[in-house]
Design a protein around this motif. Structure first.
Motif, short mmCIF file in Angstrom:
data_model
loop_
_atom_site.label_atom_id
_atom_site.label_comp_id
_atom_site.label_asym_id
_atom_site.label_seq_id
_atom_site.Cartn_x
_atom_site.Cartn_y
_atom_site.Cartn_z
N MET A 1 -10.43 0.73 11.33
CA MET A 1 -10.78 0.78 9.93
C MET A 1 -9.74 0.06 9.07
SD MET A 1 -13.23 1.86 8.25
CE MET A 1 -13.82 2.41 6.73
N LYS A 2 -8.47 0.22 9.42
CA LYS A 2 -7.42 -0.45 8.67
C LYS A 2 -7.52 -1.96 8.83
CE LYS A 2 -3.92 3.16 8.63
NZ LYS A 2 -2.56 3.54 8.99
N LYS A 3 -7.90 -2.40 10.03
CA LYS A 3 -8.03 -3.84 10.26
C LYS A 3 -9.16 -4.42 9.43
CE LYS A 3 -6.19 -3.90 14.94
NZ LYS A 3 -6.47 -4.22 16.35
N LEU A 4 -10.25 -3.69 9.31
CA LEU A 4 -11.38 -4.15 8.52
C LEU A 4 -11.00 -4.26 7.05
CD1 LEU A 4 -14.37 -4.93 8.36
CD2 LEU A 4 -14.87 -2.50 8.06
N LEU A 5 -10.31 -3.27 6.53
CA LEU A 5 -9.86 -3.29 5.13
C LEU A 5 -8.89 -4.45 4.89
CD1 LEU A 5 -9.89 -1.95 2.37
CD2 LEU A 5 -8.02 -0.49 3.15
#
Length: 62
Positions: A1-5
């Protein structure tokens, strides 16, 4: 999720960078916040003056 953000933020920043350069008719990878040189400002002013005087003359002759 952090990578997507992180990816979304990077894509937005690059998009804004390219968008500003496209709007100012500059190369995509140039600095979008760089001020115009005095020569470029003078050329733009001369072009605007020429265009406006041409339109005024055309309007007078019609």
């Amino acid at each position: 999720m952090k990578k997507l953000l992180f990816l979304i933020i990077i894509v937005l920043l690059v998009g804004v960078w390219f968008g500003i350069n496209i709007a100012r008719d500059k190369p995509l990878l140039s600095n979008p916040f760089e001020e115009k040189s005095l020569r470029e400002k003078a050329a733009d002013t001369a072009k605007d003056l020429y265009r406006e005087s041409k339109e005024a003359l055309k309007k007078q002759l019609d």
